[in-house]
Design an enzyme around this catalytic site. Structure first.
Site, PDB file in Angstrom:
ATOM      1  CE  LYS A 158      -4.077   2.037   0.371  1.00  0.00           C
ATOM      2  NZ  LYS A 158      -5.222   1.802  -0.518  1.00  0.00           N
ATOM      3  CD  GLU A 205      -5.983  -1.661  -1.591  1.00  0.00           C
ATOM      4  OE1 GLU A 205      -6.991  -0.967  -1.355  1.00  0.00           O
ATOM      5  OE2 GLU A 205      -5.512  -2.482  -0.779  1.00  0.00           O
ATOM      6  N   GLY A 206      -3.640   0.742  -5.015  1.00  0.00           N
ATOM      7  CA  GLY A 206      -3.645   2.192  -5.034  1.00  0.00           C
ATOM      8  C   GLY A 206      -4.637   2.793  -4.061  1.00  0.00           C
TER       9      GLY A 206
END
Length: 239
Positions: A37, A109-110
């Site tokens: 992340k 994960e954006g």
């Protein structure tokens, strides 16, 4: 495929639960998995962020968070307001590449959508994906309005020369309306890429043991699952 970038058409479309499902399917297949992340916003120190939530749901994965900003804003804005250093696409790519030397699969994960800014120079998740040469999965909502945001995201990926692996419906309603059912046929058309899964509404709230078993059935083979897009669409799209 060692690194996979997961973005959404916006916020609250099911990116984190989708990331967890992909991780769970990979772990079930015996692969070592890391979830990265780059910028966690809207979470205070000591609270679990998205990477930790993926680990809770998926099991034995390495969870890495590069930066955390307390206000629920775009990373660049949150960093500026907190007086903290922003995250740069180069840092994201470097961290993902390092994790890829130690794991079979790295999931990046954006935050929000593809073009949400990491820094004031306009760096985005798309820039990190380009640096990595990694394919992208787009998580989309099911209902009215999703075709426009999905097509815009797909077009931007195309303009940047990035590989759109496919689209996952992040939360398939228990009682889908007409728009949701019709969108199953239209989403792959506007995206120019296949449907790669549909997670049931509330998937992130099921017991973790059940989640890990069921995840394989929510995802298409290209994401390590058994879900059949044609069968799912046929079962829901009717005159």
């Amino acid at each position: 495929m060692t690194v996979l970038v997961i973005t959404g058409t916006g916020t609250e479309v099911g990116k984190t639960v989708t990331t967890a499902a992909v991780a769970a399917a990979a772990v079930a297949a015996g692969r070592s998995v890391a979830v990265l992340k780059p910028a966690q916003t809207g979470v205070l120190p000591g609270e679990a962020g998205d990477a930790e939530e993926v680990a809770r749901l998926a099991g034995a994965v390495t969870a890495v968070e590069l930066a955390r900003y307390p206000e629920p804003l775009a990373p660049a804005t949150a960093a500026r307001r907190a007086g903290l250093a922003p995250m740069r696409p180069e840092q994201v790519a470097e961290a993902a590449a390092k994790l890829a030397t130690e794991h079979d699969l790295v999931l990046v994960e954006g935050a929000g959508g593809l073009l949400v800014r990491f820094d004031d120079e306009g760096g985005t998740l798309a820039d990190a994906a380009r640096l990595l040469g990694a394919p992208v999965v787009v998580v989309a909502s099911a209902g009215l309005g999703t075709l426009n945001t999905t097509e815009l995201t797909a077009r931007e990926l195309g303009v940047r020369g990035l590989d759109l692996l496919g689209v996952v419906v992040g939360s398939w309603p228990n009682d889908p309306d007409l728009a949701s059912r019709c969108n199953l046929g239209d989403l792959p058309v506007v995206a120019g890429a296949p449907l790669l899964g549909a997670l049931p509404e509330g998937a992130g709230r099921v017991p973790v043991g059940d989640f890990r078993v069921a995840a394989v059935g929510w995802l298409a083979p290209r994401l390590g699952g058994t879900w059949d897009a044609a069968a799912f669409t046929s079962a829901h799209v009717r005159p």
